[in-house]
Design a protein around this motif. Structure first.
Motif, mmCIF file in Angstrom:
data_model
loop_
_atom_site.group_PDB
_atom_site.id
_atom_site.type_symbol
_atom_site.label_atom_id
_atom_site.label_comp_id
_atom_site.label_asym_id
_atom_site.label_seq_id
_atom_site.Cartn_x
_atom_site.Cartn_y
_atom_site.Cartn_z
ATOM 1 N N ALA A 156 0.459 -1.324 -0.201
ATOM 2 C CA ALA A 156 -0.006 0.136 0.108
ATOM 3 C C ALA A 156 1.174 1.856 0.059
ATOM 4 N N ILE B 231 2.715 1.419 -3.773
ATOM 5 C CA ILE B 231 2.063 1.582 -5.154
ATOM 6 C C ILE B 231 0.994 2.319 -4.442
ATOM 7 N N LYS B 232 0.681 3.435 -5.674
ATOM 8 C CA LYS B 232 -0.260 4.411 -5.938
ATOM 9 C C LYS B 232 -1.442 4.340 -6.509
ATOM 10 N N GLY B 233 -1.150 3.148 -7.260
ATOM 11 C CA GLY B 233 -2.976 2.233 -7.795
ATOM 12 C C GLY B 233 -2.777 3.767 -9.977
ATOM 13 N N MET C 124 3.638 -1.616 -11.511
ATOM 14 C CA MET C 124 2.520 -0.535 -9.784
ATOM 15 C C MET C 124 4.138 -0.088 -9.310
ATOM 16 N N GLY D 166 -3.030 -0.337 -11.801
ATOM 17 C CA GLY D 166 -2.644 -1.018 -10.514
ATOM 18 C C GLY D 166 -4.196 -1.075 -10.023
ATOM 19 N N VAL D 167 -5.086 -1.666 -10.000
ATOM 20 C CA VAL D 167 -6.109 -1.760 -9.898
ATOM 21 C C VAL D 167 -6.881 -2.803 -9.027
ATOM 22 N N CYS D 168 -7.603 -2.924 -7.707
ATOM 23 C CA CYS D 168 -8.104 -3.784 -6.722
ATOM 24 C C CYS D 168 -7.074 -5.589 -7.356
ATOM 25 N N ASP E 63 -5.340 -5.868 -9.759
ATOM 26 C CA ASP E 63 -4.122 -6.863 -9.917
ATOM 27 C C ASP E 63 -3.382 -6.213 -8.555
ATOM 28 N N ILE E 64 -3.479 -5.985 -7.158
ATOM 29 C CA ILE E 64 -3.249 -6.068 -6.289
ATOM 30 C C ILE E 64 -2.798 -7.048 -5.766
ATOM 31 N N HIS F 263 -15.801 -5.970 -6.430
ATOM 32 C CA HIS F 263 -14.270 -5.283 -6.486
ATOM 33 C C HIS F 263 -13.743 -6.509 -5.762
ATOM 34 N N SER G 179 -5.687 -2.895 -0.591
ATOM 35 C CA SER G 179 -6.239 -1.886 -0.943
ATOM 36 C C SER G 179 -6.643 -0.988 -0.463
#
Length: 269
Positions: A79, A82-84, A99, A105-107, A109-110, A142, A161
Protein backbone atom coordinates in the motif's frame (compact mmCIF):
# COMPACT_ATOMS: atom_id res chain seq x y z
CA UNK A 1 -11.64 8.56 -28.90
CA UNK A 2 -8.26 6.81 -28.85
CA UNK A 3 -7.87 3.13 -29.73
CA UNK A 4 -6.99 2.31 -26.10
CA UNK A 5 -10.17 3.99 -24.88
CA UNK A 6 -12.24 2.09 -27.44
CA UNK A 7 -10.73 -1.21 -26.25
CA UNK A 8 -11.34 -0.28 -22.61
CA UNK A 9 -14.98 0.64 -23.31
CA UNK A 10 -15.50 -2.61 -25.19
CA UNK A 11 -13.87 -4.64 -22.42
CA UNK A 12 -16.13 -3.07 -19.78
CA UNK A 13 -19.30 -3.41 -21.84
CA UNK A 14 -22.17 -4.91 -19.77
CA UNK A 15 -22.68 -7.67 -22.36
CA UNK A 16 -19.11 -8.94 -21.87
CA UNK A 17 -19.36 -8.54 -18.10
CA UNK A 18 -22.53 -10.64 -17.90
CA UNK A 19 -21.28 -13.16 -20.46
CA UNK A 20 -18.22 -13.78 -18.30
CA UNK A 21 -20.45 -14.62 -15.33
CA UNK A 22 -22.68 -16.88 -17.43
CA UNK A 23 -19.67 -18.86 -18.64
CA UNK A 24 -17.58 -19.02 -15.49
CA UNK A 25 -20.01 -19.18 -12.56
CA UNK A 26 -20.85 -22.25 -10.48
CA UNK A 27 -23.06 -22.54 -7.42
CA UNK A 28 -21.30 -23.99 -4.40
CA UNK A 29 -21.55 -24.13 -0.61
CA UNK A 30 -19.43 -23.18 2.39
CA UNK A 31 -18.08 -26.65 3.11
CA UNK A 32 -17.07 -27.24 -0.51
CA UNK A 33 -14.77 -24.21 -0.62
CA UNK A 34 -13.24 -24.61 2.84
CA UNK A 35 -10.00 -26.22 1.64
CA UNK A 36 -9.57 -24.31 -1.59
CA UNK A 37 -6.37 -22.24 -1.87
CA UNK A 38 -4.52 -20.30 -4.56
CA UNK A 39 -1.42 -22.18 -3.36
CA UNK A 40 -2.86 -25.50 -4.58
CA UNK A 41 -2.70 -24.31 -8.19
CA UNK A 42 0.45 -22.19 -7.85
CA UNK A 43 3.73 -23.61 -6.58
CA UNK A 44 6.37 -21.42 -4.95
CA UNK A 45 8.87 -22.44 -7.64
CA UNK A 46 6.56 -21.12 -10.37
CA UNK A 47 6.36 -17.59 -8.97
CA UNK A 48 8.56 -15.24 -11.06
CA UNK A 49 11.98 -14.45 -9.63
CA UNK A 50 11.22 -10.73 -9.39
CA UNK A 51 8.69 -11.44 -6.64
CA UNK A 52 11.35 -13.27 -4.63
CA UNK A 53 13.70 -10.30 -5.01
CA UNK A 54 11.07 -7.80 -3.85
CA UNK A 55 10.02 -10.10 -1.01
CA UNK A 56 13.58 -9.90 0.36
CA UNK A 57 13.19 -6.11 0.50
CA UNK A 58 9.77 -6.29 2.15
CA UNK A 59 11.15 -8.39 5.02
CA UNK A 60 14.68 -7.00 5.09
CA UNK A 61 14.40 -6.35 8.83
CA UNK A 62 12.89 -9.75 9.62
CA UNK A 63 9.60 -11.55 9.36
CA UNK A 64 6.92 -11.43 12.10
CA UNK A 65 6.10 -14.57 14.07
CA UNK A 66 2.43 -14.92 13.10
CA UNK A 67 0.70 -15.24 9.74
CA UNK A 68 -1.57 -12.28 10.47
CA UNK A 69 1.35 -9.98 11.22
CA UNK A 70 3.21 -11.20 8.13
CA UNK A 71 0.30 -10.34 5.83
CA UNK A 72 -0.21 -7.01 7.61
CA UNK A 73 3.43 -6.11 7.02
CA UNK A 74 3.23 -7.21 3.40
CA UNK A 75 -0.02 -5.27 2.86
CA UNK A 76 1.41 -2.13 4.41
CA UNK A 77 4.50 -2.35 2.21
CA UNK A 78 2.43 -2.77 -0.94
CA UNK A 79 0.00 0.00 0.00
CA UNK A 80 2.84 2.38 0.79
CA UNK A 81 4.68 1.64 -2.46
CA UNK A 82 1.84 1.36 -4.99
CA UNK A 83 0.00 4.52 -5.99
CA UNK A 84 -2.48 2.75 -8.23
CA UNK A 85 -3.75 3.69 -11.66
CA UNK A 86 -5.09 2.01 -14.80
CA UNK A 87 -5.79 -1.71 -14.80
CA UNK A 88 -3.00 -3.93 -16.11
CA UNK A 89 -3.27 -6.90 -18.43
CA UNK A 90 0.37 -8.00 -18.46
CA UNK A 91 2.42 -10.87 -16.94
CA UNK A 92 2.55 -10.74 -13.14
CA UNK A 93 6.22 -9.73 -12.77
CA UNK A 94 5.75 -6.94 -15.31
CA UNK A 95 2.60 -5.84 -13.48
CA UNK A 96 4.51 -5.65 -10.20
CA UNK A 97 7.25 -3.54 -11.80
CA UNK A 98 4.69 -1.15 -13.32
CA UNK A 99 2.87 -0.79 -10.02
CA UNK A 100 6.06 -0.11 -8.07
CA UNK A 101 6.94 2.54 -10.65
CA UNK A 102 3.65 4.27 -9.82
CA UNK A 103 2.19 3.76 -13.29
CA UNK A 104 -0.87 1.59 -12.67
CA UNK A 105 -2.70 -1.07 -10.75
CA UNK A 106 -6.32 -1.56 -9.68
CA UNK A 107 -7.69 -3.78 -6.91
CA UNK A 108 -7.56 -6.98 -9.00
CA UNK A 109 -3.92 -6.33 -9.90
CA UNK A 110 -2.99 -5.78 -6.26
CA UNK A 111 -4.88 -8.93 -5.23
CA UNK A 112 -3.01 -11.10 -7.73
CA UNK A 113 0.37 -9.66 -6.73
CA UNK A 114 -0.48 -10.26 -3.07
CA UNK A 115 -1.42 -13.88 -3.90
CA UNK A 116 2.08 -14.51 -5.24
CA UNK A 117 3.79 -12.99 -2.22
CA UNK A 118 1.69 -15.18 0.09
CA UNK A 119 2.76 -18.29 -1.84
CA UNK A 120 6.42 -17.29 -1.45
CA UNK A 121 5.94 -16.84 2.30
CA UNK A 122 4.08 -20.11 2.79
CA UNK A 123 0.73 -18.54 3.68
CA UNK A 124 -2.50 -19.99 2.33
CA UNK A 125 -4.36 -17.39 0.32
CA UNK A 126 -7.29 -17.04 -2.01
CA UNK A 127 -8.98 -14.36 -4.07
CA UNK A 128 -12.55 -13.13 -3.85
CA UNK A 129 -14.67 -10.79 -5.89
CA UNK A 130 -18.01 -9.12 -5.34
CA UNK A 131 -20.72 -8.07 -7.73
CA UNK A 132 -24.34 -6.95 -7.46
CA UNK A 133 -27.48 -9.03 -7.79
CA UNK A 134 -29.37 -7.97 -9.76
CA UNK A 135 -26.69 -6.65 -12.11
CA UNK A 136 -25.94 -2.95 -11.79
CA UNK A 137 -24.09 -1.51 -14.79
CA UNK A 138 -22.88 1.39 -12.65
CA UNK A 139 -20.91 -0.95 -10.38
CA UNK A 140 -17.76 -2.63 -11.70
CA UNK A 141 -17.12 -4.91 -8.71
CA UNK A 142 -14.20 -5.23 -6.32
CA UNK A 143 -11.48 -7.79 -5.55
CA UNK A 144 -9.86 -8.68 -2.23
CA UNK A 145 -7.99 -11.48 -0.50
CA UNK A 146 -8.50 -14.00 2.25
CA UNK A 147 -5.64 -15.65 4.14
CA UNK A 148 -5.57 -18.63 6.47
CA UNK A 149 -3.90 -17.68 9.75
CA UNK A 150 -2.52 -20.77 11.47
CA UNK A 151 -2.34 -19.07 14.88
CA UNK A 152 -6.08 -18.25 14.66
CA UNK A 153 -6.99 -21.49 12.86
CA UNK A 154 -9.31 -19.58 10.52
CA UNK A 155 -9.64 -17.68 7.28
CA UNK A 156 -9.36 -13.89 7.50
CA UNK A 157 -10.62 -11.35 4.96
CA UNK A 158 -7.96 -8.75 4.15
CA UNK A 159 -8.39 -5.82 1.79
CA UNK A 160 -4.86 -4.94 0.72
CA UNK A 161 -6.01 -1.87 -1.21
CA UNK A 162 -7.18 -0.24 2.02
CA UNK A 163 -5.19 -2.29 4.58
CA UNK A 164 -8.49 -3.12 6.22
CA UNK A 165 -9.82 -5.96 8.38
CA UNK A 166 -13.42 -6.56 9.46
CA UNK A 167 -14.64 -7.42 12.97
CA UNK A 168 -17.83 -8.26 14.82
CA UNK A 169 -17.87 -7.79 18.60
CA UNK A 170 -14.20 -7.15 19.24
CA UNK A 171 -11.03 -6.12 17.45
CA UNK A 172 -8.98 -9.18 18.31
CA UNK A 173 -10.33 -11.77 15.87
CA UNK A 174 -10.92 -10.55 12.30
CA UNK A 175 -13.73 -12.01 10.21
CA UNK A 176 -13.58 -14.34 7.26
CA UNK A 177 -15.49 -13.56 4.06
CA UNK A 178 -18.24 -16.04 4.92
CA UNK A 179 -18.53 -14.75 8.48
CA UNK A 180 -18.82 -11.16 7.26
CA UNK A 181 -21.64 -11.84 4.82
CA UNK A 182 -23.51 -14.17 7.13
CA UNK A 183 -23.46 -11.48 9.83
CA UNK A 184 -24.55 -8.79 7.39
CA UNK A 185 -27.47 -10.91 6.26
CA UNK A 186 -28.48 -11.39 9.86
CA UNK A 187 -28.45 -7.57 10.15
CA UNK A 188 -25.67 -7.68 12.73
CA UNK A 189 -23.39 -4.70 13.18
CA UNK A 190 -19.90 -5.28 11.84
CA UNK A 191 -17.07 -2.78 11.85
CA UNK A 192 -13.78 -2.35 10.08
CA UNK A 193 -10.40 -0.91 10.88
CA UNK A 194 -7.25 -0.05 8.97
CA UNK A 195 -3.92 -1.38 10.27
CA UNK A 196 -1.96 1.19 8.24
CA UNK A 197 -1.41 4.52 9.96
CA UNK A 198 -1.35 6.30 6.60
CA UNK A 199 -4.62 4.71 5.43
CA UNK A 200 -7.92 5.94 6.83
CA UNK A 201 -10.79 3.58 5.98
CA UNK A 202 -12.90 5.13 3.25
CA UNK A 203 -16.53 4.73 4.39
CA UNK A 204 -17.93 5.35 0.91
CA UNK A 205 -15.73 2.65 -0.64
CA UNK A 206 -16.43 0.14 2.15
CA UNK A 207 -20.17 0.75 1.90
CA UNK A 208 -20.07 0.37 -1.89
CA UNK A 209 -17.83 -2.70 -2.05
CA UNK A 210 -18.89 -4.65 1.03
CA UNK A 211 -21.95 -3.38 2.87
CA UNK A 212 -24.41 -2.71 0.05
CA UNK A 213 -27.30 -5.18 0.55
CA UNK A 214 -27.20 -6.22 -3.13
CA UNK A 215 -23.55 -7.29 -2.89
CA UNK A 216 -22.79 -10.98 -3.32
CA UNK A 217 -19.33 -12.59 -2.96
CA UNK A 218 -17.73 -15.21 -5.19
CA UNK A 219 -14.49 -17.17 -4.89
CA UNK A 220 -12.09 -17.03 -7.84
CA UNK A 221 -10.80 -20.56 -8.45
CA UNK A 222 -8.19 -22.30 -10.59
CA UNK A 223 -6.17 -19.19 -11.49
CA UNK A 224 -2.77 -20.46 -12.65
CA UNK A 225 -0.35 -17.56 -12.54
CA UNK A 226 2.17 -19.48 -14.66
CA UNK A 227 -0.43 -20.21 -17.36
CA UNK A 228 -1.75 -16.66 -17.56
CA UNK A 229 1.77 -15.20 -17.51
CA UNK A 230 2.70 -17.37 -20.49
CA UNK A 231 -0.33 -16.38 -22.56
CA UNK A 232 -0.03 -12.69 -21.67
CA UNK A 233 3.70 -12.65 -22.45
CA UNK A 234 3.30 -13.93 -25.99
CA UNK A 235 -0.12 -12.51 -26.88
CA UNK A 236 -0.23 -8.97 -25.53
CA UNK A 237 -0.73 -6.30 -26.72
CA UNK A 238 -1.71 -7.75 -30.10
CA UNK A 239 -4.55 -9.89 -28.72
CA UNK A 240 -7.28 -8.24 -26.57
CA UNK A 241 -7.41 -9.58 -23.03
CA UNK A 242 -10.97 -10.88 -23.34
CA UNK A 243 -9.87 -13.02 -26.28
CA UNK A 244 -7.05 -14.51 -24.21
CA UNK A 245 -9.55 -15.35 -21.46
CA UNK A 246 -11.86 -16.95 -24.03
CA UNK A 247 -9.07 -19.11 -25.48
CA UNK A 248 -8.12 -20.33 -22.00
CA UNK A 249 -11.79 -21.07 -21.32
CA UNK A 250 -12.12 -23.17 -24.48
CA UNK A 251 -9.08 -25.29 -23.54
CA UNK A 252 -10.27 -25.66 -19.91
CA UNK A 253 -7.37 -23.62 -18.47
CA UNK A 254 -9.46 -20.67 -17.32
CA UNK A 255 -10.29 -19.60 -13.80
CA UNK A 256 -13.93 -19.85 -12.69
CA UNK A 257 -16.19 -18.46 -9.97
CA UNK A 258 -17.82 -20.31 -7.08
CA UNK A 259 -20.79 -18.77 -5.28
CA UNK A 260 -21.02 -20.34 -1.79
CA UNK A 261 -23.84 -18.18 -0.40
CA UNK A 262 -26.02 -17.24 -3.37
CA UNK A 263 -27.45 -18.59 -6.57
CA UNK A 264 -25.36 -16.82 -9.21
CA UNK A 265 -28.42 -16.61 -11.48
CA UNK A 266 -29.67 -13.81 -9.23
CA UNK A 267 -27.23 -11.58 -11.10
CA UNK A 268 -29.32 -11.89 -14.25
CA UNK A 269 -32.73 -11.36 -12.64
Amino acid sequence: MSFKKILWTFKRHPFLYLTRFRLLSKNSNVSEIEDFTYNYVNDKADIPEYFHQVNTSVFSDGKPDTDLEVVKKLSNWLANNIKGGPGLSVPSDEALKIMLEGKGGVCSDIVQVFNNFCVINGIKVREWGVTRAPFNKEYGGHSFNEVFCEELNKWVLIDVSYCTLFYYEDETTPLSVIELYQLLREHKNVHYKSFNEAKTPDKESVDKNYLNPDTIPFLICNYSNKTYDSFLKYSRPLVPIFMIHFVLFTISKSYYYKFPLDDYKKIFS
